[in-house]
Design a protein around this motif. Structure first.
Motif, PDB file in Angstrom:
ATOM      1  N   THR A  65      86.506 -56.552 -35.360  1.00 18.96           N
ATOM      2  CA  THR A  65      87.562 -56.780 -36.342  1.00 18.96           C
ATOM      3  C   THR A  65      87.422 -58.211 -36.841  1.00 18.96           C
ATOM      4  O   THR A  65      87.470 -59.152 -36.046  1.00 18.96           O
ATOM      5  CB  THR A  65      88.952 -56.581 -35.701  1.00 18.96           C
ATOM      6  OG1 THR A  65      89.014 -55.253 -35.162  1.00 18.96           O
ATOM      7  CG2 THR A  65      90.057 -56.782 -36.719  1.00 18.96           C
ATOM      8  N   ILE A  66      87.245 -58.348 -38.146  1.00 16.44           N
ATOM      9  CA  ILE A  66      87.054 -59.661 -38.743  1.00 16.44           C
ATOM     10  C   ILE A  66      88.398 -60.387 -38.804  1.00 16.44           C
ATOM     11  O   ILE A  66      89.365 -59.874 -39.362  1.00 16.44           O
ATOM     12  CB  ILE A  66      86.455 -59.555 -40.165  1.00 16.44           C
ATOM     13  CG1 ILE A  66      85.162 -58.746 -40.159  1.00 16.44           C
ATOM     14  CG2 ILE A  66      86.255 -60.949 -40.767  1.00 16.44           C
ATOM     15  CD1 ILE A  66      84.042 -59.298 -39.339  1.00 16.44           C
ATOM     16  N   LYS A 162      82.138 -54.248 -46.304  1.00 15.16           N
ATOM     17  CA  LYS A 162      82.679 -53.805 -45.011  1.00 15.16           C
ATOM     18  C   LYS A 162      83.365 -54.965 -44.270  1.00 15.16           C
ATOM     19  O   LYS A 162      84.435 -54.789 -43.689  1.00 15.16           O
ATOM     20  CB  LYS A 162      81.551 -53.215 -44.163  1.00 15.16           C
ATOM     21  CG  LYS A 162      82.025 -52.620 -42.871  1.00 15.16           C
ATOM     22  CD  LYS A 162      80.873 -51.976 -42.112  1.00 15.16           C
ATOM     23  CE  LYS A 162      81.353 -51.438 -40.791  1.00 15.16           C
ATOM     24  NZ  LYS A 162      80.273 -50.860 -40.006  1.00 15.16           N
ATOM     25  N   MET A 163      82.769 -56.153 -44.312  1.00 13.13           N
ATOM     26  CA  MET A 163      83.355 -57.310 -43.624  1.00 13.13           C
ATOM     27  C   MET A 163      84.615 -57.798 -44.341  1.00 13.13           C
ATOM     28  O   MET A 163      85.607 -58.134 -43.699  1.00 13.13           O
ATOM     29  CB  MET A 163      82.339 -58.441 -43.511  1.00 13.13           C
ATOM     30  CG  MET A 163      81.196 -58.125 -42.570  1.00 13.13           C
ATOM     31  SD  MET A 163      80.012 -59.475 -42.500  1.00 13.13           S
ATOM     32  CE  MET A 163      80.659 -60.336 -41.074  1.00 13.13           C
ATOM     33  N   ILE A 164      84.566 -57.834 -45.663  1.00 15.30           N
ATOM     34  CA  ILE A 164      85.739 -58.269 -46.428  1.00 15.30           C
ATOM     35  C   ILE A 164      86.889 -57.285 -46.199  1.00 15.30           C
ATOM     36  O   ILE A 164      88.034 -57.692 -46.006  1.00 15.30           O
ATOM     37  CB  ILE A 164      85.409 -58.395 -47.935  1.00 15.30           C
ATOM     38  CG1 ILE A 164      84.343 -59.468 -48.151  1.00 15.30           C
ATOM     39  CG2 ILE A 164      86.671 -58.717 -48.734  1.00 15.30           C
ATOM     40  CD1 ILE A 164      83.759 -59.492 -49.552  1.00 15.30           C
ATOM     41  N   ALA A 165      86.585 -55.999 -46.198  1.00 12.05           N
ATOM     42  CA  ALA A 165      87.611 -54.979 -45.963  1.00 12.05           C
ATOM     43  C   ALA A 165      88.243 -55.156 -44.585  1.00 12.05           C
ATOM     44  O   ALA A 165      89.471 -55.102 -44.440  1.00 12.05           O
ATOM     45  CB  ALA A 165      87.012 -53.582 -46.109  1.00 12.05           C
ATOM     46  N   SER A 166      87.429 -55.404 -43.567  1.00 13.16           N
ATOM     47  CA  SER A 166      87.955 -55.610 -42.220  1.00 13.16           C
ATOM     48  C   SER A 166      88.865 -56.840 -42.194  1.00 13.16           C
ATOM     49  O   SER A 166      89.946 -56.810 -41.598  1.00 13.16           O
ATOM     50  CB  SER A 166      86.804 -55.785 -41.232  1.00 13.16           C
ATOM     51  OG  SER A 166      87.292 -56.069 -39.932  1.00 13.16           O
ATOM     52  N   TYR A 167      88.450 -57.905 -42.850  1.00 14.32           N
ATOM     53  CA  TYR A 167      89.251 -59.126 -42.933  1.00 14.32           C
ATOM     54  C   TYR A 167      90.600 -58.850 -43.601  1.00 14.32           C
ATOM     55  O   TYR A 167      91.639 -59.338 -43.167  1.00 14.32           O
ATOM     56  CB  TYR A 167      88.473 -60.204 -43.692  1.00 14.32           C
ATOM     57  CG  TYR A 167      89.258 -61.453 -43.985  1.00 14.32           C
ATOM     58  CD1 TYR A 167      89.726 -62.268 -42.954  1.00 14.32           C
ATOM     59  CD2 TYR A 167      89.525 -61.840 -45.285  1.00 14.32           C
ATOM     60  CE1 TYR A 167      90.447 -63.419 -43.218  1.00 14.32           C
ATOM     61  CE2 TYR A 167      90.238 -62.997 -45.561  1.00 14.32           C
ATOM     62  CZ  TYR A 167      90.696 -63.777 -44.521  1.00 14.32           C
ATOM     63  OH  TYR A 167      91.411 -64.913 -44.794  1.00 14.32           O
ATOM     64  N   PRO A 172      86.834 -49.902 -46.181  1.00 11.91           N
ATOM     65  CA  PRO A 172      85.827 -50.246 -47.194  1.00 11.91           C
ATOM     66  C   PRO A 172      85.959 -49.401 -48.463  1.00 11.91           C
ATOM     67  O   PRO A 172      85.736 -49.883 -49.575  1.00 11.91           O
ATOM     68  CB  PRO A 172      84.495 -49.980 -46.491  1.00 11.91           C
ATOM     69  CG  PRO A 172      84.809 -50.118 -45.034  1.00 11.91           C
ATOM     70  CD  PRO A 172      86.228 -49.615 -44.883  1.00 11.91           C
ATOM     71  N   GLU A 173      86.361 -48.132 -48.299  1.00  9.89           N
ATOM     72  CA  GLU A 173      86.533 -47.246 -49.460  1.00  9.89           C
ATOM     73  C   GLU A 173      87.669 -47.742 -50.360  1.00  9.89           C
ATOM     74  O   GLU A 173      87.545 -47.748 -51.587  1.00  9.89           O
ATOM     75  CB  GLU A 173      86.816 -45.801 -48.998  1.00  9.89           C
ATOM     76  CG  GLU A 173      85.684 -45.156 -48.217  1.00  9.89           C
ATOM     77  CD  GLU A 173      85.570 -45.612 -46.759  1.00  9.89           C
ATOM     78  OE1 GLU A 173      84.487 -45.435 -46.177  1.00  9.89           O
ATOM     79  OE2 GLU A 173      86.543 -46.170 -46.205  1.00  9.89           O
ATOM     80  N   THR A 174      88.764 -48.164 -49.738  1.00  5.62           N
ATOM     81  CA  THR A 174      89.888 -48.700 -50.519  1.00  5.62           C
ATOM     82  C   THR A 174      89.459 -49.953 -51.265  1.00  5.62           C
ATOM     83  O   THR A 174      89.757 -50.118 -52.450  1.00  5.62           O
ATOM     84  CB  THR A 174      91.090 -49.001 -49.599  1.00  5.62           C
ATOM     85  OG1 THR A 174      91.515 -47.782 -48.982  1.00  5.62           O
ATOM     86  CG2 THR A 174      92.243 -49.621 -50.369  1.00  5.62           C
ATOM     87  N   LEU A 175      88.747 -50.838 -50.588  1.00  5.58           N
ATOM     88  CA  LEU A 175      88.275 -52.053 -51.243  1.00  5.58           C
ATOM     89  C   LEU A 175      87.336 -51.718 -52.400  1.00  5.58           C
ATOM     90  O   LEU A 175      87.434 -52.322 -53.466  1.00  5.58           O
ATOM     91  CB  LEU A 175      87.585 -52.984 -50.242  1.00  5.58           C
ATOM     92  CG  LEU A 175      87.067 -54.303 -50.828  1.00  5.58           C
ATOM     93  CD1 LEU A 175      88.172 -55.081 -51.544  1.00  5.58           C
ATOM     94  CD2 LEU A 175      86.427 -55.153 -49.745  1.00  5.58           C
ATOM     95  N   SER A 176      86.467 -50.748 -52.220  1.00  3.58           N
ATOM     96  CA  SER A 176      85.562 -50.351 -53.305  1.00  3.58           C
ATOM     97  C   SER A 176      86.348 -49.832 -54.501  1.00  3.58           C
ATOM     98  O   SER A 176      86.010 -50.140 -55.651  1.00  3.58           O
ATOM     99  CB  SER A 176      84.578 -49.281 -52.816  1.00  3.58           C
ATOM    100  OG  SER A 176      83.697 -49.856 -51.873  1.00  3.58           O
TER     101      SER A 176
END
Length: 185
Positions: A65-66, A162-167, A172-176
């Motif tokens: 978890t970032i 993936k890292m930005i989404a975890s942060y 990751p799908e929502t962030l995309s």
């Protein structure tokens, strides 16, 4: 980068102060995946990133978890561990080759004792405000992404989705989808 450039965001320092700072700091180079702080260690230093980037994370079994993503020209440390002098719950490692200026806590205290100007370095401990704002304001995914893009514009150029989404505590799908909608509207 000179001591004056490094300290510019913290305040105004005399030539003597800048020389003291240079005397009490170390320049260190890290290769990709080198660890600066392991979970369980007590954070004893703050680091100013000259170049490169770092990731701060918690790991449980197979997942990471970032907690924070660190970029050039910012100060980096584990806030709870440094302030409370307790074992770190996170690990900090180099995401890519990097160089930092290290200032140990004991040398920071010595700088403050030798020159009151160094009290202004307390500002570097307010950086945890980015995380506080992100997670204390019930922001939706688009607002989180927009906030972090404004606060740390290089983040999307350096770190994978993936890292930005975890942060940001989103998938990751929502962030995309958020990123795709940004370019559509």
């Amino acid at each position: 980068m000179s001591a004056q450039e490094i300290l510019a965001s913290a305040g105004s320092f005399s030539t003597h102060d800048l020389l003291l700072f240079e005397e009490k700091t170390l320049r260190k180079v890290f290769k990709k995946n080198d660890t600066i702080l392991l979970r369980g260690e007590i954070c004893q230093s703050v680091y100013f990133i000259l170049y490169g980037s770092f990731v701060q994370f918690q790991s449980n079994d197979a997942t990471e978890t970032i907690i924070d993503l660190h970029l050039p020209k910012e100060w980096m440390y584990n806030h709870p561990s440094l302030i409370e002098q307790k074992p770190s719950g996170t690990t900090i490692k180099a995401f890519e080759d990097a160089e930092v200026i290290e200032l140990s806590l004991s040398n920071l205290h010595e700088l403050i004792a030798r020159s009151p100007a160094f009290l202004s370095l307390g500002r570097i401990f307010g950086q945890a405000n980015h995380r506080t704002y992100l997670f204390d304001n019930a922001l939706n995914p688009a607002q989180k992404y927009n906030y972090i893009k404004n606060a740390k514009p290089l983040i999307v150029q350096v770190f994978p989705v993936k890292m930005i989404a975890s942060y940001l505590k989103i998938t990751p799908e929502t962030l995309s989808r958020v990123r795709a909608n940004r370019y559509i509207s």
